[in-house]
Design an enzyme around this catalytic site. Sequence first.
Site, mmCIF file in Angstrom:
data_model
loop_
_atom_site.group_PDB
_atom_site.id
_atom_site.type_symbol
_atom_site.label_atom_id
_atom_site.label_comp_id
_atom_site.label_asym_id
_atom_site.label_seq_id
_atom_site.Cartn_x
_atom_site.Cartn_y
_atom_site.Cartn_z
ATOM 1 N N ASP A 39 0.836 -1.211 0.000
ATOM 2 C CA ASP A 39 0.000 0.000 0.000
ATOM 3 C C ASP A 39 0.878 1.271 0.000
ATOM 4 O O ASP A 39 2.072 1.219 0.300
ATOM 5 C CB ASP A 39 -0.888 -0.037 1.263
ATOM 6 C CG ASP A 39 -2.177 0.734 1.086
ATOM 7 O OD1 ASP A 39 -2.266 1.567 0.165
ATOM 8 O OD2 ASP A 39 -3.103 0.502 1.873
ATOM 9 N N ASP A 70 -6.186 -6.011 -2.684
ATOM 10 C CA ASP A 70 -6.745 -5.997 -1.335
ATOM 11 C C ASP A 70 -8.221 -5.594 -1.416
ATOM 12 O O ASP A 70 -8.797 -5.574 -2.522
ATOM 13 C CB ASP A 70 -5.904 -4.996 -0.523
ATOM 14 C CG ASP A 70 -5.841 -5.358 0.936
ATOM 15 O OD1 ASP A 70 -6.762 -6.026 1.421
ATOM 16 O OD2 ASP A 70 -4.866 -4.944 1.601
ATOM 17 N N SER A 104 -7.128 -11.091 -1.859
ATOM 18 C CA SER A 104 -7.465 -11.033 -0.427
ATOM 19 C C SER A 104 -8.926 -11.419 -0.198
ATOM 20 O O SER A 104 -9.396 -11.431 0.945
ATOM 21 C CB SER A 104 -7.212 -9.629 0.109
ATOM 22 O OG SER A 104 -5.904 -9.220 -0.194
ATOM 23 N N ARG A 112 -5.046 -14.776 0.406
ATOM 24 C CA ARG A 112 -5.039 -14.653 1.858
ATOM 25 C C ARG A 112 -6.327 -15.256 2.404
ATOM 26 O O ARG A 112 -7.404 -15.009 1.872
ATOM 27 C CB ARG A 112 -4.943 -13.172 2.237
ATOM 28 C CG ARG A 112 -3.566 -12.543 1.948
ATOM 29 C CD ARG A 112 -2.573 -12.868 3.048
ATOM 30 N NE ARG A 112 -3.151 -12.507 4.322
ATOM 31 C CZ ARG A 112 -3.231 -11.250 4.791
ATOM 32 N NH1 ARG A 112 -2.715 -10.252 4.111
ATOM 33 N NH2 ARG A 112 -3.804 -11.010 5.953
ATOM 34 N N ASP A 171 -4.047 -10.371 9.123
ATOM 35 C CA ASP A 171 -2.668 -9.948 8.846
ATOM 36 C C ASP A 171 -1.689 -10.479 9.894
ATOM 37 O O ASP A 171 -1.980 -10.429 11.092
ATOM 38 C CB ASP A 171 -2.558 -8.414 8.905
ATOM 39 C CG ASP A 171 -3.273 -7.731 7.770
ATOM 40 O OD1 ASP A 171 -3.904 -8.408 6.946
ATOM 41 O OD2 ASP A 171 -3.199 -6.487 7.724
HETATM 42 C C1 GLA Z 1 -4.477 -5.038 4.571
HETATM 43 C C2 GLA Z 1 -3.690 -6.254 4.080
HETATM 44 C C3 GLA Z 1 -2.225 -6.119 4.457
HETATM 45 C C4 GLA Z 1 -1.664 -4.827 3.861
HETATM 46 C C5 GLA Z 1 -2.494 -3.639 4.321
HETATM 47 C C6 GLA Z 1 -2.088 -2.375 3.603
HETATM 48 O O1 GLA Z 1 -4.527 -4.994 5.965
HETATM 49 O O2 GLA Z 1 -4.222 -7.446 4.589
HETATM 50 O O3 GLA Z 1 -1.489 -7.234 3.983
HETATM 51 O O4 GLA Z 1 -1.647 -4.922 2.464
HETATM 52 O O5 GLA Z 1 -3.891 -3.849 4.083
HETATM 53 O O6 GLA Z 1 -2.864 -1.296 3.953
#
Ligand code: GLA
Length: 408
Positions: free
Chosen positions: A80, A157, A190, A215, A219
């Site tokens: 990000d 994401d 994601s 994912r 996190d």
């Molecule tokens: C989410 C994702 C993380 C990362 C953040 C960035 O939380 O799961 O892996 O990419 O956003 O803001």
Amino acid sequence: MWASAVLLVLLGSFGANALDNGLARTPPMGWLAWERFRCNVNCTADPKNCVSEKLFMEMADRLVEDGYKDAGYEYVNIDDCWMAKQRDANNKLYADPERFPSGIKGLADYIHSKGLKLGIYTAYGNFTCQGYPASGMHLELDAQTFAEWGVDMLKMDGCKQMDRHTMKKGYPQMTKYLNATGRPILFSCSWPDYERGAGIPINYTLVAENCNIWRNYVDIQDSWQSVLSIIDYYAKEQDTLVPVAGPGNFNDPDMLIIGDFSLSVEQAKAQMAMWAILAAPLLMSNDLRTITPEYRDILLNKDVIAISQDNAGIMGKRVLQKTDIEIWLKPLQYYISYGLVFLNTNSTTAKIITVKLVDIGISPESRGYALHNIFNPDESIYHLSQYEEHTYYVNPASALLYNVYPSS
Ligand code: GLA
């Protein structure tokens, strides 16, 4: 020629919109900025650690010069906060010009000149998780832009896409647009994690048709507790997750935090062992400029990487759990050898466990087995019949990792 024709037929059987990039035949390996460098955009106060082209170029240099590239780590992935705060006059995304003066194309050229690949980040929905412009209304344009820049991997994401029911439509649209660019771009989704969070049933067949890696869970943070909670999730869901993993498709328990602030050397070995057993992407999120040799050696250990990168791409399973000790097994190609982990989740007490190989899912083999202790070769076991009991000692908060293969 013949192999690629077969591959095309196999991929074709997933239908016209399925991902047909031929990538991630084994779990992808590389480096990803997020866990370590977060959304640090203050290059004035912190020029060394801010999200900028310099950071990615320096990590690329370390990957090449310190042996990571030779060990298989090839992706350098932006996360990000790379974008300018708005799109350009043609609605295209572009990188923050102060932090990325060469633009993403220039950065991609640099990364490619090192023989590495570049990954980038966007989100489904109008904003990224940190509030930067994202791809929701511009999936096709953004797919084309990433391809023009020479991007090799895309993480999409979605935390700001509040209606999680739309993800099963939006992600496959992006798959279609990525395919249409003609550039092989590894697609990291994601989507299942957001459906899980919202209590929406996850259609993993559809996920695997559209994504190379995905994912499933929250996190990772820089703590041993976080590593354990992730492992526990994969154990509980293994009956659903193991069947969907295989060449081209892998569950992603998130980044390696080896060499960061919290894991001890033993805990770092345990994360590496478990990510190999899980056939997880090996995406390090650490500072390769300052990592110490004992952590680097774990990341570069050829035997653990061989278990991770086994061609069959089978995700391992928890085959036994007894007060604070877990046994995990990953069959390797042809099911004649295995990756085997004994994980002690208790942080203060050493554990012992006595088992027979035949009782933990290892096939009978008339020659018996050798157990190569990957992180401690001197403690390998040269011959063990699968019917013999053996006692394993596991220190607190650590793991033993063996490669088990028929005795010669
Ligand atoms: C989410 C994702 C993380 C990362 C953040 C960035 O939380 O799961 O892996 O990419 O956003 O803001």
